[in-house]
Structures are given as C-alpha cells and as structure tokens.
Write an enzyme that holds these catalytic residues in place. Structure first.
Site, PDB file in Angstrom:
ATOM      1  N   LYS A 105       4.479  31.648   8.173  1.00 12.54           N
ATOM      2  CA  LYS A 105       3.023  31.658   8.380  1.00 12.54           C
ATOM      3  C   LYS A 105       2.568  30.476   9.223  1.00 12.54           C
ATOM      4  CE  LYS A 105       1.061  34.690   5.047  1.00 12.54           C
ATOM      5  NZ  LYS A 105       0.309  34.869   3.820  1.00 12.54           N
ATOM      6  N   LYS A 187       2.363  48.615  12.542  1.00 15.28           N
ATOM      7  CA  LYS A 187       1.894  48.707  11.160  1.00 15.28           C
ATOM      8  C   LYS A 187       0.386  48.398  11.099  1.00 15.28           C
ATOM      9  CE  LYS A 187       2.614  46.538   6.734  1.00 15.28           C
ATOM     10  NZ  LYS A 187       2.945  45.353   6.047  1.00 15.28           N
ATOM     11  N   LYS A 190      -4.918  43.957   9.658  1.00 11.41           N
ATOM     12  CA  LYS A 190      -6.125  43.362  10.253  1.00 11.41           C
ATOM     13  C   LYS A 190      -5.762  42.333  11.316  1.00 11.41           C
ATOM     14  CE  LYS A 190      -7.053  40.052   6.554  1.00 11.41           C
ATOM     15  NZ  LYS A 190      -5.936  40.291   5.648  1.00 11.41           N
TER      16      LYS A 190
END
Ligand code: SF4
Length: 324
Positions: A105, A187, A190
């Site tokens: 991340k 996929k 958002k």
C-alpha cells in the site's frame, strides 16, 4: 467494511449478498470501520462521515437486518480502541512490518505519507475488531487469508502470555465470490474509477454501461466478436439468465446482434437487480433519524458484548480498571 468510499456493485455481489445470507446461520457482527479509514485518510477526513452514512444505507438496503445482526459503527464502540492499545503491547514489530499489504500500500499510495504508527498498527486494530467479539469465523475471500493469520497469531500470543483461553483463534469462513469486472475489464474497484455505484442514479448506470468497453474486434456492427473477451459479457454472466447468455454469446460471435442491443439486455437486468436496493436507499436516505437510531442501538449492543470481553482482558493484564 472500511468507510473510505462508496459501495459498488462488485462489493454487493462479492461480499454483501453473502453477509445477508450468513445472518440466518450465525450471530453476525457487521460494522463500518471509520477508524480504519483514518489510517490512510487521516490528512483529509472530510469524506469519512458521508462514507459512513452511505455504507450504513447500503448495508440496510442490501438486506442486512439490525434485528438479526449487530450492525454498528467502529468509533461508537471505544472498547475496540482500548483492546487495540493493549494488543499493541504484545505484538512484535516484525510481525507488522512483514504484513504484505504494509509495503504494497505504501508503494501504491505514494501520494500519501503512510509511514505512521497508525498505519503500521492497522492489523492490530483489525485483530481487536474481530477478537473483541470472540468471533469464531470471519467471512473472507482467499486473498484476505494472510490478514486473518496475524489476528490468529496475536490471539494465540495473548492466550499464551496470560495462560487463558480468552480469545478463540478466528477462522476464515471462505466464500467463493464471483469476480465482478469493472467498466474497463479490470476488477471493479473504486481505485480504478471503473465501478457502478449503488448510489448511482439509473441514468448514470445506463450511461456507464452504454459506454463500457467491448471486445475490441467489434469495431463495426458486422464485425464478429468473441464474447469472452468482452467485459460486458462477464457482467451478463452474473446478471442475465442462461437463455439471455446463450443469445448474447451467439449473437456476438455471429454479429447477429450489435453491442447496443447486447448492452440493452444487460441494462435491463442490472436495473432489475438494483431496483429494490434503489427503492430501499431512497426510503433510508429520507429518514436520517432512523439511520442514527439504528447506528446507536447497534453500537450499544456491540458495546455490551465488547465490554464483557474487556473486563476479562483488563483483569488478565493486571489493570486496576478491571474493578470499575
Ligand atoms: S455484442 Fe455484447 S458481448 Fe459482444 S462485444 Fe458487443 S457488448 Fe461485448
């Protein structure tokens, strides 16, 4: 579910529908993780409240039932934070640093400074969220298994330190989620900006599908296509009947139908799927007091169970507050 954005059809088909079914088999706890949203979104919390409300509306509109399940907001149950603090005392730093999503991340979200104590401790908070209810199962997909493993390790470490079986090691309740593709064939997510949101209006949904990517081989109406290469067909697999699927596959590969006709069938079916949710959403959005009431009552129910666990934890950890 983290309060960091609107819910899309992929979340609905992939997780929420499964949660609705689980309500009849288990004593379920579902919550909106607003503290988790702060771990990466602390610099601009302006959307967290709206996301929390939107998520609550979607939970209820999709069929989560506050009578059957405990539905609550994380920050309204402060015991999660207390357990997070106490578990952080026993969690080795190395365990957290090796969680794959910690580095991933940070790489993916370079625009954010994620070198914070809160972000590193995310799995400890997640563990507290789960084990404070002494949960036996957590409904997850295969890709989330490593996250659950650290919760199991922390629960085990607590039990070993204090020679008690306070926390069962939570097990994964594995579910086969249908993969939902987004408007561009990746996929639905958002972060890819390719999603159909439950809060989208019917007009917006129609426009999104009408402009969706198709098999690139079908440039002109009479070009034959391969439906398997078309994201539209992947959505048909979820929302259309067997007969419609066969009609579309045949029509696409023979060029007997054009993409506009094909998409019309999909639009009709997605509308039929979302219509009851839209109706329920509209009712809920116009009753903000009812939403607050549901969040309050659910959080109160959760607090009672969480406090019961915390009494034992405080005692085990030698804290004076166990007498309060
Ligand atoms: S006909 Fe349908 S499945 Fe085939 S390319 Fe067009 S939109 Fe995709």
């Amino acid at each position: 579910m983290q309060a960091s954005g609107r819910l899309h059809v992929g979340n609905l088909v992939g997780a929420l529908k499964n949660w609705v079914d689980l309500q009849d088999k288990y004593d379920c706890f579902y919550f909106i993780a607003d503290w988790h949203a702060l771990t990466a979104g602390y610099a601009d919390p302006s959307t967290i409240k709206d996301s929390t409300t939107d998520l609550l509306v979607n939970f209820l509109a999709a069929g989560l039932d506050p009578v059957k399940s405990t539905i609550f907001i994380q920050s309204m149950v402060p015991q999660h934070a207390e357990l997070h603090l106490l578990l952080s005392m026993i969690t080795p730093l190395g365990w957290l640093e090796r969680v794959p999503s910690y580095k991933e991340k940070q790489e993916q979200m370079k625009e954010k400074d994620l070198s914070t104590y809160g972000f590193l401790g995310y799995p400890v908070l997640q563990t507290a969220d789960i084990i404070i209810y002494r949960a036996k199962y957590v409904p997850v997909g295969v890709d989330q298994m490593p996250h659950l493993e650290i919760s199991r390790e922390i629960a085990r470490r607590f039990n070993n330190f204090y020679a008690a079986e306070v926390f069962p090691e939570p097990e994964a309740l594995l579910t086969e989620f249908p993969k939902v593709v987004g408007l561009d064939g990746r996929k639905m997510s958002k972060s890819y900006d390719n999603a159909i949101y439950l809060s989208d209006t019917p007009d917006a949904v129609e426009l999104k599908i009408r402009t969706m990517v198709t098999d690139p081989a079908r440039i002109r109406r009479y070009d034959k296509g391969n439906p398997e290469l078309s994201p539209v067909y992947q959505l048909h697999k979820i929302f259309s009947t067997k007969e419609e699927l066969a009609f579309v596959a045949h029509g696409c590969s023979t060029a007997e139908i054009g993409c506009i006709e094909c998409k019309k069938v999909l639009i009709k079916n997605i509308f039929a799927y979302l219509d009851p949710i839209w109706k329920k959403r509209n009712e809920l959005v116009s009753s903000p007091d009812m939403l607050v009431d549901i969040a309050r009552k659910g959080s109160e129910k959760a607090r009672t169970v969480a406090e019961d666990t915390m009494k034992t934890v405080r005692r085990m950890m030698g804290l004076m507050s166990s007498n309060r």
